[in-house]
Design a protein around this motif. Sequence first.
Motif, PDB file in Angstrom:
ATOM      1  N   ARG A  31       0.897  -1.282   0.065  1.00  0.00           N
ATOM      2  CA  ARG A  31      -0.211  -0.031   0.163  1.00  0.00           C
ATOM      3  C   ARG A  31       0.903   1.479  -0.031  1.00  0.00           C
ATOM      4  N   SER A  32       1.922   1.208   0.579  1.00  0.00           N
ATOM      5  CA  SER A  32       2.786   2.572   0.720  1.00  0.00           C
ATOM      6  C   SER A  32       3.817   2.408  -0.022  1.00  0.00           C
ATOM      7  N   CYS A  33       4.514   1.475  -0.645  1.00  0.00           N
ATOM      8  CA  CYS A  33       5.769   1.610  -1.218  1.00  0.00           C
ATOM      9  C   CYS A  33       5.881   1.205  -2.925  1.00  0.00           C
ATOM     10  N   TYR A  34       4.702   0.214  -3.276  1.00  0.00           N
ATOM     11  CA  TYR A  34       4.839  -0.572  -4.288  1.00  0.00           C
ATOM     12  C   TYR A  34       4.670   0.349  -5.560  1.00  0.00           C
ATOM     13  N   ASP A  35       3.928   1.598  -5.349  1.00  0.00           N
ATOM     14  CA  ASP A  35       3.858   2.614  -6.584  1.00  0.00           C
ATOM     15  C   ASP A  35       5.053   2.846  -7.161  1.00  0.00           C
ATOM     16  N   CYS A  36       6.283   3.244  -6.323  1.00  0.00           N
ATOM     17  CA  CYS A  36       7.452   3.884  -6.665  1.00  0.00           C
ATOM     18  C   CYS A  36       8.512   2.484  -6.738  1.00  0.00           C
ATOM     19  N   HIS A  37       8.316   1.570  -5.889  1.00  0.00           N
ATOM     20  CA  HIS A  37       9.343   0.786  -5.547  1.00  0.00           C
ATOM     21  C   HIS A  37       9.135  -0.874  -5.991  1.00  0.00           C
ATOM     22  N   SER A  38       8.345  -0.870  -7.047  1.00  0.00           N
ATOM     23  CA  SER A  38       8.093  -2.235  -7.345  1.00  0.00           C
ATOM     24  C   SER A  38       7.603  -2.177  -8.968  1.00  0.00           C
ATOM     25  N   ASN A  39       7.530  -3.337  -9.636  1.00  0.00           N
ATOM     26  CA  ASN A  39       7.073  -3.268 -10.839  1.00  0.00           C
ATOM     27  C   ASN A  39       5.227  -3.529 -11.086  1.00  0.00           C
ATOM     28  N   GLN A  40       4.818  -2.969 -10.052  1.00  0.00           N
ATOM     29  CA  GLN A  40       3.279  -3.117  -9.794  1.00  0.00           C
ATOM     30  C   GLN A  40       2.796  -1.781  -9.382  1.00  0.00           C
ATOM     31  N   THR A  41       3.156  -0.585 -10.383  1.00  0.00           N
ATOM     32  CA  THR A  41       2.899   0.406 -10.124  1.00  0.00           C
ATOM     33  C   THR A  41       1.469   0.834 -10.474  1.00  0.00           C
ATOM     34  N   ARG A  42       0.450   1.497  -9.703  1.00  0.00           N
ATOM     35  CA  ARG A  42      -0.679   1.817 -10.153  1.00  0.00           C
ATOM     36  C   ARG A  42      -0.665   3.193 -10.856  1.00  0.00           C
ATOM     37  N   TRP A  43      -0.887   3.432 -11.899  1.00  0.00           N
ATOM     38  CA  TRP A  43      -0.863   4.621 -12.566  1.00  0.00           C
ATOM     39  C   TRP A  43      -1.992   5.499 -12.473  1.00  0.00           C
ATOM     40  N   PRO A  44      -2.039   6.520 -11.449  1.00  0.00           N
ATOM     41  CA  PRO A  44      -3.232   7.328 -11.726  1.00  0.00           C
ATOM     42  C   PRO A  44      -3.488   8.061 -12.928  1.00  0.00           C
ATOM     43  N   TRP A  45      -4.499   8.521 -12.801  1.00  0.00           N
ATOM     44  CA  TRP A  45      -5.151   9.220 -14.098  1.00  0.00           C
ATOM     45  C   TRP A  45      -4.056  10.709 -14.439  1.00  0.00           C
ATOM     46  N   TYR A  46      -3.653  11.058 -13.377  1.00  0.00           N
ATOM     47  CA  TYR A  46      -2.890  12.325 -13.615  1.00  0.00           C
ATOM     48  C   TYR A  46      -1.250  12.054 -13.867  1.00  0.00           C
ATOM     49  N   SER A  47      -0.927  10.738 -14.017  1.00  0.00           N
ATOM     50  CA  SER A  47       0.354  10.441 -14.478  1.00  0.00           C
ATOM     51  C   SER A  47       0.421  10.248 -15.784  1.00  0.00           C
ATOM     52  N   ALA A  48      -0.893  10.557 -16.590  1.00  0.00           N
ATOM     53  CA  ALA A  48      -0.624  10.804 -17.952  1.00  0.00           C
ATOM     54  C   ALA A  48      -1.036  12.336 -18.595  1.00  0.00           C
ATOM     55  N   VAL A  49      -0.914  13.143 -17.529  1.00  0.00           N
ATOM     56  CA  VAL A  49      -1.076  14.498 -17.789  1.00  0.00           C
ATOM     57  C   VAL A  49       0.384  15.261 -17.696  1.00  0.00           C
ATOM     58  N   ALA A  50       0.986  15.700 -18.896  1.00  0.00           N
ATOM     59  CA  ALA A  50       2.323  16.337 -18.617  1.00  0.00           C
ATOM     60  C   ALA A  50       1.991  17.793 -18.196  1.00  0.00           C
ATOM     61  N   PRO A  51       2.743  18.450 -17.165  1.00  0.00           N
ATOM     62  CA  PRO A  51       4.172  17.903 -16.859  1.00  0.00           C
ATOM     63  C   PRO A  51       4.249  17.054 -15.750  1.00  0.00           C
ATOM     64  N   PHE A  52       3.283  16.788 -15.168  1.00  0.00           N
ATOM     65  CA  PHE A  52       3.325  15.861 -13.976  1.00  0.00           C
ATOM     66  C   PHE A  52       3.491  14.245 -14.190  1.00  0.00           C
ATOM     67  N   SER A  53       3.550  13.694 -15.482  1.00  0.00           N
ATOM     68  CA  SER A  53       3.636  12.607 -16.042  1.00  0.00           C
ATOM     69  C   SER A  53       5.220  12.275 -16.020  1.00  0.00           C
ATOM     70  N   TRP A  54       5.982  13.540 -16.251  1.00  0.00           N
ATOM     71  CA  TRP A  54       7.285  13.404 -16.558  1.00  0.00           C
ATOM     72  C   TRP A  54       7.974  13.140 -15.001  1.00  0.00           C
ATOM     73  N   TRP A  55       7.493  14.213 -14.090  1.00  0.00           N
ATOM     74  CA  TRP A  55       7.938  13.924 -12.762  1.00  0.00           C
ATOM     75  C   TRP A  55       7.470  12.545 -12.237  1.00  0.00           C
ATOM     76  N   ILE A  56       6.297  12.245 -12.348  1.00  0.00           N
ATOM     77  CA  ILE A  56       6.001  10.701 -11.862  1.00  0.00           C
ATOM     78  C   ILE A  56       6.824   9.625 -12.544  1.00  0.00           C
ATOM     79  N   HIS A  57       6.819   9.888 -13.732  1.00  0.00           N
ATOM     80  CA  HIS A  57       7.979   8.558 -14.486  1.00  0.00           C
ATOM     81  C   HIS A  57       9.214   8.861 -13.964  1.00  0.00           C
ATOM     82  N   TYR A  58       9.847  10.146 -13.710  1.00  0.00           N
ATOM     83  CA  TYR A  58      11.152  10.040 -12.880  1.00  0.00           C
ATOM     84  C   TYR A  58      11.155   9.273 -11.601  1.00  0.00           C
ATOM     85  N   GLU A  59      10.303   9.726 -10.616  1.00  0.00           N
ATOM     86  CA  GLU A  59      10.146   9.327  -9.481  1.00  0.00           C
ATOM     87  C   GLU A  59       9.954   7.790  -9.368  1.00  0.00           C
ATOM     88  N   VAL A  60       9.179   7.299 -10.239  1.00  0.00           N
ATOM     89  CA  VAL A  60       9.077   5.565 -10.297  1.00  0.00           C
ATOM     90  C   VAL A  60      10.314   4.893 -10.884  1.00  0.00           C
TER      91      VAL A  60
END
Length: 137
Positions: A31-60
């Motif tokens: 619940r707390s770690c897998y979105d950034c520290h696993s290959n089981q990321t849940r990509w929320p809707w805003y992860s498709a909206v630039a420039p947020f998508s770039w930052w989220i992709h970098y963090e993951v």
Amino acid sequence: MAVQLVRVDRSNPAVSGDLSATPVVKDAIERSCYDCHSNQTRWPWYSAVAPFSWWIHYEVEHGRRRFNFSSWTDYTSDPGTEDQKLDEVARLIASGAMPPWYYLAMHPRARLTPEERIAITRWIADEKSSHASSASR
């Protein structure tokens, strides 16, 4: 509008060897770690909206490179590496640095309770203790 044309990859690679832990620890970490520290990321809707998508992709990508629960068996095959990773997790969980505040702002369910933090650090201590026991045999 033009920035929306620059898309980032939001795929999840295959899981090569997932974490094995008690249900309480596994649920809290998922619940707390897998979105950034696993290959089981849940990509929320805003992860498709630039420039947020770039930052989220970098963090993951950065999170997966630093520590990836989906490659857990790669760490467990070398107890020294696993112990180093466990030490890092324990330090970051105990200090409250993980999950980071900016992630918690958008994912309040990811907040670890004090009991979950204790359960995770106890699990880590047990894991490291079992490594020490098997090494001394």
